[in-house]
Scaffold this motif. Structure first.
Motif, mmCIF file in Angstrom:
data_model
loop_
_atom_site.group_PDB
_atom_site.id
_atom_site.type_symbol
_atom_site.label_atom_id
_atom_site.label_comp_id
_atom_site.label_asym_id
_atom_site.label_seq_id
_atom_site.Cartn_x
_atom_site.Cartn_y
_atom_site.Cartn_z
ATOM 1 N N GLU A 1 65.737 97.136 163.619
ATOM 2 C CA GLU A 1 67.113 97.603 163.544
ATOM 3 C C GLU A 1 67.180 98.837 162.674
ATOM 4 O O GLU A 1 66.342 99.046 161.808
ATOM 5 N N THR B 1 76.869 99.677 159.689
ATOM 6 C CA THR B 1 76.572 98.889 160.886
ATOM 7 C C THR B 1 75.085 99.016 161.184
ATOM 8 O O THR B 1 74.406 99.892 160.655
ATOM 9 N N THR B 2 74.619 98.111 162.008
ATOM 10 C CA THR B 2 73.211 98.189 162.402
ATOM 11 C C THR B 2 73.156 98.397 163.905
ATOM 12 O O THR B 2 73.994 97.888 164.641
ATOM 13 N N ILE B 3 72.175 99.149 164.348
ATOM 14 C CA ILE B 3 71.937 99.238 165.783
ATOM 15 C C ILE B 3 70.495 98.830 166.046
ATOM 16 O O ILE B 3 69.625 99.007 165.204
ATOM 17 N N GLY C 1 74.665 98.808 173.094
ATOM 18 C CA GLY C 1 75.558 97.800 172.511
ATOM 19 C C GLY C 1 75.776 96.591 173.396
ATOM 20 O O GLY C 1 76.491 95.676 173.026
ATOM 21 N N LEU D 1 77.690 89.543 161.394
ATOM 22 C CA LEU D 1 78.750 89.820 160.437
ATOM 23 C C LEU D 1 79.892 90.559 161.123
ATOM 24 O O LEU D 1 81.031 90.489 160.711
ATOM 25 N N ARG D 2 79.566 91.311 162.165
ATOM 26 C CA ARG D 2 80.581 92.018 162.924
ATOM 27 C C ARG D 2 80.039 92.133 164.336
ATOM 28 O O ARG D 2 78.962 92.676 164.549
ATOM 29 N N PRO E 1 79.462 93.391 168.061
ATOM 30 C CA PRO E 1 79.682 94.597 168.839
ATOM 31 C C PRO E 1 80.653 94.254 169.966
ATOM 32 O O PRO E 1 80.674 93.130 170.452
ATOM 33 N N PRO F 1 81.223 99.922 168.922
ATOM 34 C CA PRO F 1 80.072 100.033 169.816
ATOM 35 C C PRO F 1 78.864 99.228 169.344
ATOM 36 O O PRO F 1 78.101 98.713 170.143
ATOM 37 N N THR F 2 78.698 99.137 168.041
ATOM 38 C CA THR F 2 77.581 98.347 167.524
ATOM 39 C C THR F 2 78.104 97.505 166.379
ATOM 40 O O THR F 2 79.015 97.915 165.672
ATOM 41 N N GLY F 3 77.523 96.335 166.189
ATOM 42 C CA GLY F 3 78.018 95.455 165.135
ATOM 43 C C GLY F 3 77.045 95.376 163.993
ATOM 44 O O GLY F 3 76.200 96.243 163.828
ATOM 45 N N ILE F 4 77.179 94.349 163.184
ATOM 46 C CA ILE F 4 76.203 94.112 162.129
ATOM 47 C C ILE F 4 75.600 92.738 162.380
ATOM 48 O O ILE F 4 76.305 91.738 162.402
ATOM 49 N N GLN F 5 74.309 92.731 162.587
ATOM 50 C CA GLN F 5 73.604 91.473 162.712
ATOM 51 C C GLN F 5 72.512 91.470 161.664
ATOM 52 O O GLN F 5 71.742 92.425 161.577
#
Lengths: 248, 262
Positions: free
Chosen positions: A37, A70-72, A170, B49-50, B52, B63-67
């Motif tokens: 990530e 945020t993480t991608i 996403g 945590l959030r 997407p 568009p992208t969350g927090i994992q």
């Protein structure tokens, strides 16, 4: 009290999240088909101005929030290494193998497959890998898998591995065990023609240890910097309580 | 507490297991019929945590969350039944299987076990046994006056008896196979037992229905490649080291946080 203290605390928490993300990447540095990530810090200026415009105080135009974190998922290709095992498959290029799980269809690039007691092609935790004709059952014999996923047993094509792709990064979330699930509404599509299946090879994790260690240093130092901000804010408050107004 | 400490700990444990598997492979590099294993890992569960795809306003969505992941777990130690190399021993009781299949032997408790190690011997009563004295199944007994033994590629065993000039057939060696040999359970002594994952044994004649053929006077060496294992060991050790640095970084950050209040 100084708002800067809370701002710095929020920033420090972001750095903690980032370290947690890095720790997970590093823990999976040897996990086949693992996708690391990346962290994204993004400043959204709009809410700061609308909330604090009334005060007329220019310093309040600074965002009261730490940049949202945020993480991608980094879907870049991992290194491909040889194992010589006929049921080890590496995907070169974009795309995913399709796995049937109790929670519905999931997707993986962890190609260390094996057969179960009924001869069904399964993942290391026993979920069937799907071909065009559903579950792939193999008879005993010489198993060959060609570059486009055709499963050939004793020179006879039995099935073809399903390989799918997703238009947006996403669309997938990680569910652990090397698998990804779709976010509601995401539909897999046929991948571009560029993918190739390599039989007898596995795809390593795409985590770069140098980058991970560098980011870890950066994270630790940023965390320390936030600590200094909190301490300075604390000192300033302390001075204004104890020193202002005292006569020397 | 900070999750990264535990994530790094799972990483260190996983790499320690990896080293265990590699060292067992290397220890058995000279064991005939040994099949190497490989530790396979999978990532552990993720905390979202959030998500997407949730809406951030009426017509925009995240568009992208927090994992945040929680590290790694060992998924399997995968036995690899690739062919080992052959060594020519000239010993007439040594047999190698070229292709798939297992010799069947009877353990002292009456259970059938399976092996690729063809280091058979003859015991005091003329029976063909393993190095541990476990008889081969189907049982094969050599006459006391046998001068030499010949094993055909299809498992036909014939002996030349004293005073005769034509060899006579005394039995057949049969092989067993499994749909999923990787699911067999190792019990040491080069033996494997079937498990629910391996499926039941199917018995057949060497050279037919996908069974391998027999080669007399040869032994199958282990399929461990020293170079591969050394490379794997370096990778595992470095990964262990990197994870230990994560523990240090987490520790330092916790220390920094603790030092906030003076």
């Amino acid at each position: 009290m100084s708002g800067g203290m809370y701002l710095a605390a929020a920033g420090a928490l972001n750095q903690q999240l980032r370290l947690e993300m890095l720790a997970n990447n590093v823990a999976n540095i040897n996990t086949i088909g693992f996708k690391g990530e990346k962290s994204v810090f993004r400043v959204e200026a709009a809410p700061a101005q609308t909330t604090f415009e009334a005060s007329g105080d220019l310093t309040q135009l600074l965002s009261p929030y730490a940049a949202p974190f945020t993480t991608i998922i980094d879907f870049s290709q991992g290194a491909i290494r040889q194992t010589g095992n006929p049921l080890d498959l590496a995907l070169d290029g974009s795309g995913f193998f399709v796995v049937q799980t109790p929670d519905g269809l999931q997707y993986t690039r962890q190609g260390s497959f094996s057969l179960d007691e009924a001869g069904v092609l399964v993942t290391p935790d026993g979920h069937p890998v799907l071909g065009d004709g559903g579950v792939i059952t193999l008879e005993r014999g010489t198993i060959e898998i060609d570059s486009q996923g055709a499963v050939i047993v004793d020179r006879e094509e039995v099935d073809r591995l399903q390989v799918v792709d997703f238009p947006n990064a996403g669309d997938l979330t990680k569910v652990g065990s090397g698998r990804f699930a779709t976010v509601d509404g995401a539909v897999p599509e046929a991948p571009p023609e560029t993918w190739v299946v390599h039989q007898g090879y596995l795809e390593s994790a795409n985590v770069n240890p140098v980058q991970a260690m560098t980011e870890m240093i950066e994270t630790s130092r940023a965390f320390e910097a936030y600590q200094k901000v909190i301490q300075s804010a604390d000192e300033a408050t302390s001075s204004s309580i104890n020193d202002v107004g005292t006569t020397i | 507490m900070i999750r990264s400490l535990w994530s790094a700990a799972t990483g260190m444990q996983a790499q320690a297991l990896n080293i265990d598997v590699i060292s067992n492979n290397l220890a058995n590099v000279g064991t005939s019929g040994f099949k190497k294993s490989r530790a396979d890992f999978q990532d552990l569960l993720y905390q979202t945590l959030r998500s997407p795809g949730v809406s951030s306003s009426v017509d925009t969505e995240v568009p992208t969350g927090i994992q945040v992941g929680h590290g790694v777990r060992p998924a399997a130690t995968h036995k690899m039944f690739t062919q080992g190399e052959f060594s020519h021993t000239q010993n007439q009781m040594d047999m190698a299987i070229e292709g798939s299949g297992f010799f069947q032997v009877i353990q002292p408790n009456g259970e059938t076990a399976y092996t690729r190690a063809g280091t058979f011997k003859i015991d005091g009563s003329g029976r063909v046994v393993t190095s541990d004295g476990f008889p081969m199944e189907p049982e094969l007994t050599l006459p006391a006056d046998a001068l030499s033994i010949a094993i055909g590629t299809d498992g036909t065993v014939s002996v030349l008896l004293a005073g005769e000039n034509q060899p006579s057939e005394i039995g057949n060696i049969e092989l067993a196979n499994f749909i999923n040999p990787a699911g067999l359970r190792s019990i040491g002594r080069n033996l494997f037992l079937p498990s629910a994952a391996s499926g039941d044994a199917t018995v057949g004649i060497p050279g037919e229905d996908g069974f391998g053929t027999l080669a007399q006077g040869y032994l199958e060496l282990s399929n461990v490649s020293v170079v591969d294992e050394m490379v794997n060991m370096i990778v595992a050790q470095r990964a262990y080291e990197t994870n230990s640095k994560t523990v240090q970084a987490s520790d330092e950050m916790l220390q920094t946080a603790t030092n906030l209040r003076r």
